[in-house]
Write a protein that holds these residues in place. Structure first.
Motif, mmCIF file in Angstrom:
data_model
loop_
_atom_site.group_PDB
_atom_site.id
_atom_site.type_symbol
_atom_site.label_atom_id
_atom_site.label_comp_id
_atom_site.label_asym_id
_atom_site.label_seq_id
_atom_site.Cartn_x
_atom_site.Cartn_y
_atom_site.Cartn_z
ATOM 1 N N ALA A 172 -6.040 3.563 2.406
ATOM 2 C CA ALA A 172 -4.690 3.879 2.423
ATOM 3 C C ALA A 172 -3.988 2.392 2.307
ATOM 4 N N ALA A 180 -5.410 4.195 -4.794
ATOM 5 C CA ALA A 180 -4.342 5.000 -3.782
ATOM 6 C C ALA A 180 -3.739 6.079 -4.545
ATOM 7 N N SER A 205 -8.742 7.985 1.859
ATOM 8 C CA SER A 205 -8.504 9.240 0.772
ATOM 9 C C SER A 205 -9.511 9.986 0.661
#
Length: 218
Positions: free
Chosen positions: A25, A44, A19
């Motif tokens: 992820a 997330a 990210s």
């Protein structure tokens, strides 16, 4: 015309499966693999939020590029020739098609064009913070709204302060800070405005001036 395409093509991060904030992820297909802990799960979601902010910045840059492109060839749209940074002479066809494509009223499309121009040309630091996922689109709109109409020095100073607060506050909380800071910076400017009504003469009578609401105050 200055090109802004480089800003459109760059993402907040170029690391695969990572990210903009560095959170890994979710593993597996989609989100079926679950998360190791709550922190990973929240990270997330925050990563996607940062991506949305980055996309909002890219849209602003692209929107301004389209506006400049249309302004450079008024004969193509039957619009009057205007300055490159003027949004008053927007081609009706451009506004109509943007509104239709984005499924919004034409007035909202014009507001988005104006916002994009301001971000690119007047608030590049806010645009950079938005692109990096450090603030949300709502934060950026708050900064633009409360710095609008200020003299350049005050606008830059207020933007600097609000960008610092925006990283740790909600848009609503930022609005409260912005309102106080804007009023503080407006006071010196108000003192230079011409006063309305009788002025204090040699007799020592009290002077009456106009308040910001238009009503005289003693």
């Amino acid at each position: 015309m200055r090109s802004n395409k480089v800003l459109v093509t760059r993402g907040p991060a170029n690391v695969p499966d990572q990210s903009p904030r560095g959170a890994a992820a979710p593993r597996g297909s989609g989100f079926a693999g679950g998360f190791a802990n709550l922190t990973e799960a929240v990270d997330a979601v925050a990563a996607v939020d940062s991506l949305l902010a980055s996309l909002a910045a890219s849209r602003a840059v692209l929107m301004e590029t389209v506006r400049e492109w249309a302004a450079d060839q008024p004969e193509r749209f039957g619009a009057p020739e205007v300055e490159a940074d003027d949004v008053a002479g927007l081609a009706p066809e451009l506004v109509e098609q943007l509104a239709k494509a984005l499924r919004m009223p034409e007035g909202s499309a014009v507001a988005l064009i104006e916002e994009s121009r301001a971000l690119v040309h007047e608030h590049p630091r806010t645009l950079a913070a938005l692109r990096g996922g450090h603030i949300t689109h709502a934060h950026a709109q708050t900064i633009l709204g409360y710095t609008d109409g200020l003299r350049r020095a005050n606008r830059v100073a207020l933007e600097t302060r609000l960008l610092k607060h925006a990283r740790t506050t909600t848009p609503g909380e930022l609005s409260l800070v912005a309102r106080t800071e804007r009023e503080r910076r407006l006071r010196p400017e108000r003192s230079t405005e011409p006063r309305i009504g009788p002025r204090k003469g040699r007799s020592g009578r009290q002077r009456i001036s106009a308040s910001p609401t238009g009503r005289p105050t003693r």
